[in-house]
Design an enzyme around this catalytic site. Structure first.
Site, short mmCIF file in Angstrom:
data_model
loop_
_atom_site.label_atom_id
_atom_site.label_comp_id
_atom_site.label_asym_id
_atom_site.label_seq_id
_atom_site.Cartn_x
_atom_site.Cartn_y
_atom_site.Cartn_z
N GLU A 90 0.78 -1.23 0.00
CA GLU A 90 0.00 0.00 0.00
C GLU A 90 0.82 1.28 0.00
OE1 GLU A 90 -3.54 0.45 0.07
OE2 GLU A 90 -3.35 -1.59 -0.70
N SER A 495 -51.00 -29.13 38.99
CA SER A 495 -50.63 -29.63 40.32
C SER A 495 -49.22 -29.24 40.73
CB SER A 495 -50.78 -31.14 40.36
OG SER A 495 -52.13 -31.52 40.20
#
Length: 841
Positions: A90, A495
């Site tokens: 780069e 229950s």
């Protein structure tokens, strides 16, 4: 001295004048733009956009949320070879220029003059940092000028290593990867320090055009770009000729490797995501790098997922095969590529993979996929014995499995929730060529036909002393439905709610030996708006029954009489202490049968009170939240159930000394010393002990008997079933773990005959507890002082002695020991010694 020709003088003056005007113009432009430039100081405390990460209590990744994948690294964590590759590709003069490379800029100006448009070239790494952090990507003269001026500022205030660190953490490298840390993981599944030279060069070639030179999307062009980067590294002296030659010939192995969670807990991860969004807002949550550490135990979570899915599938098989998910015309599909396309949109759910039945015929040694062979297999199907016939199922990617009749013997056709058809006698009775079906892997290379169940379920497990969430699953598969049934489904517990009614009765003066008549009753209750004739599940009536036996056998009529005697108002006040929402607690006698509305999360928290000896702990699942810098911004302050919190906390590892390490472990929960809070006692230790004792009988002699296969004596719990068997529950615990399992249809329809809590929900619970408690010593409640154990007559509930052949032991509060049975006195059964009648502690 000879004078210069006049035209040269004029020319030189013109050039100097233009240079002066240009310099003044540039200086003016700088003075104008400079105050508008952002402060480079922001880069010293930069905040990268990192995803939200959710972890289990033992540090395993559970989920990531956020678009940008980033793993920021310090410069000293980035290998030299990596940053050298990016510099070579780069900006080869990076360490020489002051932020702007005049040679590159000259090339860019030449391109502009020749083509009359802004083109490539001239952009240094420093200029890219300026653009990526402060500017847009629009190609305008003003943006480029700002970029240049910012690059100069950055170079004046930061050194080259700082600039490279910013660049290598910010740069976009395709596939949602920002920075070298994330890219190396996504493309190669390894951190930067483990990258090979060829892999490093491939990544270094991406910044200019991440999509054009992407090794996943465009592998040929990516290799060309890699070759360029390697050549630049060689020319700049970073790598040797041998390294260049070797790396240039390496095949590329890049493919997208998303970070995969190592713990499957999507329902908990979603709870954690919502928690952080509520704290900091959605935008910050997904980009701020927050880390949420939950209390989840990864081993428990894996067991919970497996237990829930296994038993949802078992229920589904009991109720028959509903048919294929779809049917394809294989004549319209050319072969594997088309089959793959057809399967691509069908997700794997709960481990059940989708596949296409491509042939039904004799079992073959070679399951090749030649279309002509498939056609021949279909033609030969009728000629073979049934046991040799298999359905060949294409699973994608060239893989097939063979399903014989044994693999689908469960698949009787579904008729209704109450009925199924005849057992299949041939493979072709169940599947046809072109069917899209599900396949379940059983291990050892064997497979079974499957289907995604319609029924749903949940499982919740807590540490009862602190309320820390150990495991949670809110459904068969989060991808099928994101509705969290563990925390969001308000259902009737049936229950499974009775222990709270009986605990209220103990508080009101009842004992486990209290006798209540189990006989028919009719209520004209205005709140119920009709005449109510409740029954036991069996349809039978059992007469006078001890309260302990009534709970173990889940006798409805006894529960109703107990609630009527204690009073619904008093009982609802009692239930308030457990945290049950009062507006969901009906003010009528149906409350005794579990007509309240609760979530599995709420019910589990309620049972934790019995498991920890009477304290209300607040369930929690987030132990701490950290920001992107690792600072703890929120820490749990859980309540701790203990008689003497100081002593208990020291024993558990939570010290009150403020100088200790900031995190300590209690039942697997992270606490910040000394911020634990003593839990509130809401029922007496005697009440919790007696309720637990009765719930242990549910397992030893009641509706939860199948849990005895675990071979433990420290388990207590209760089954629950509702009207029309729409819901099935089991909630239970020992001293270390409290867990609730629920199963039912989201639409609230019947699960079918016999699908009670004992049959449908208890197996989920027992499968989980069996594995969760492997190697764990038995842990029961310590018996509190103030209780005595005496012999009683089981018929009368009154005290008797050892000469009574039917005598049993029962435990009471010392001030509630019943009277001596007068019948025992008259029958001469009172001849025992004083020792015989003495309480047994």
């Amino acid at each position: 001295m000879r004078r210069l020709p006049r035209f040269l003088v004029y020319g030189l003056a013109t050039v100097l004048s233009l240079a002066l005007v240009g310099a003044v113009a540039l200086a003016g432009l700088y003075l104008y733009l400079s105050p508008q430039l952002p402060s480079v100081e922001q880069l010293r405390d930069v905040r990268y956009q990192e995803p939200l990460r959710i972890y289990s209590g033992d540090g395993e990744l559970m989920a990531e949320f956020g678009e940008n994948m980033r793993e920021p690294l310090r410069f000293d964590e980035i290998p030299d070879r990596v940053w050298q590759a990016f510099v070579a590709a780069e900006d080869e003069r990076f360490f020489e220029h002051p932020g702007v490379d005049y040679q590159g800029l000259a090339r860019a100006v030449l391109y502009l003059v020749q083509n009359r448009e802004i083109g490539p070239g001239g952009s240094t790494i420093t200029m890219q940092v300026a653009r990526n952090f402060f500017l847009s990507r629009e190609q305008t003269y003003m943006r480029k000028l700002n970029e240049i001026l910012l690059a100069f500022k950055i170079e004046r205030e930061l050194d080259k290593e700082q600039i490279l660190e910013l660049y290598l953490n910010k740069i976009y490298l395709g596939q949602r990867a920002y920075g070298i840390g994330a890219a190396s993981q996504i493309y190669y599944g390894k951190p930067p320090e483990e990258l090979e030279l060829a892999e490093t060069a491939m990544l270094a070639g991406l910044p200019k055009a991440p999509s054009l030179w992407n090794p996943v999307a465009n592998p040929e062009r990516a290799l060309q770009r890699r070759a360029y980067v390697l050549r630049r590294m060689h020319e700049s002296g970073v790598i040797s000729a041998e390294e260049f030659a070797d790396a240039s010939t390496q095949p590329d192995t890049a493919h997208v490797r998303r970070v995969r969670p190592t713990v499957e807990a999507p329902y908990v991860a979603e709870m954690a995501r919502e928690h952080v969004v509520d704290m900091v807002g959605a935008e910050a949550a997904y980009t701020g790098g927050y880390r949420v550490h939950t209390t989840i135990d990864s081993r428990y979570q894996e067991i919970a997922n497996r237990s829930l899915r296994r038993n949802l599938l078992a229920y589904d098989r009991r109720h028959g095969y509903r048919g294929p998910e779809g049917t394809l015309d294989l004549d319209d599909l050319a072969g594997e590529d088309d089959w793959d396309d057809a399967l691509r949109g069908v997700r794997t759910l709960g481990g059940l993979r989708p596949g296409i039945v491509i042939a039904i015929g004799p079992r073959a040694a070679d399951d090749g996929l030649d279309p002509e062979a498939v056609e021949e297999a279909d033609q030969d199907a009728d000629a073979a014995d049934d046991e040799d016939i298999v359905a060949t199922v294409y699973m994608g990617g060239g893989d097939t499995v063979a399903l014989d009749l044994e693999a689908m013997e469960w698949a009787r056709p579904w008729v209704s929730q109450e009925a199924v058809g005849a057992s299949p006698e041939h493979v072709s009775d169940v599947v046809s060529v072109g069917d899209v079906v599900r396949v379940e892997a059983l291990g050892g290379g064997s497979f079974r036909l499957a289907q995604v169940p319609d029924v749903e379920g949940s499982i919740v497990s807590l540490a009862p002393r602190s309320g820390a969430l150990l495991a949670l699953s809110g459904g068969f598969d989060f991808r099928k439905s994101q509705f969290n049934r563990a925390t969001q489904a308000v259902r009737q517990p049936g229950s499974a709610f009775k222990p709270f009614i009986y605990s209220a009765a103990l508080e009101a003066g009842y004992t486990p030996a209290s006798i209540i008549n189990d006989a028919p009753v009719v209520f004209h209750d205005e709140a119920l708006e009709s005449t109510w004739r409740p029954e036991n599940y069996t349809g039978r009536f059992y007469g006078p029954t001890r309260m302990r036996e009534a709970l173990a056998q889940s006798r409805n009529l006894v529960s109703i009489r107990v609630l009527r005697d204690v009073g619904t108002g008093t009982t609802r006040d009692f239930l308030d202490q457990f945290g049950f929402p009062r507006d969901r607690m009906p003010d009528d006698l149906s409350l005794a049968l579990g007509s309240a509305g609760v979530t599995p999360w709420e019910l589990t928290a309620g049972y934790a009170v019995f498991a920890n000896g009477g304290y209300r702990v607040m369930p929690y699942f987030v132990s701490r939240v950290e920001d992107g810098d690792g600072n703890v911004i929120q820490a749990a302050q859980p309540s701790l159930a203990c008689e003497q919190c100081g002593e208990a906390a020291h024993e558990a590892g939570v010290l009150e000394d403020a100088s200790v390490d900031e995190s300590s472990d209690v039942n697997g929960d992270v606490l910040l010393a000394p911020t634990y809070r003593p839990a509130e006692r809401i029922i007496s230790a005697e009440n919790a002990y007696l309720t637990t004792s009765m719930l242990q009988d549910v397992i030893t002699a009641g509706t939860g008997r199948s849990a005895q296969r675990l071979g433990r004596s420290d388990l207590a719990g209760k089954t629950g079933s509702t009207n029309d068997l729409q819901d099935a529950w089991f909630a239970g615990y020992n001293g270390d773990v409290v867990t609730t399992a629920w199963i039912g249809f989201d639409q609230g329809r019947s699960m079918g005959r016999g699908e009670t809590g004992a049959r449908a929900a208890l197996p989920i619970w027992t499968d989980f507890m069996e594995m969760a408690l492997i190697g764990a010593p038995e842990h029961t409640l310590r018996r509190p002082g103030g209780l005595v154990t005496v012999r009683i007559d089981p018929e009368s509930g009154l005290v008797t002695d050892s000469s009574n052949p039917n005598a049993i032991f029962e435990t009471f509060r010392s001030d509630q020991v019943p009277d001596r049975d007068p019948d025992a006195e008259r029958n001469g059964a009172g001849g025992g010694s004083d020792d015989d009648d003495a309480p047994l502690f």
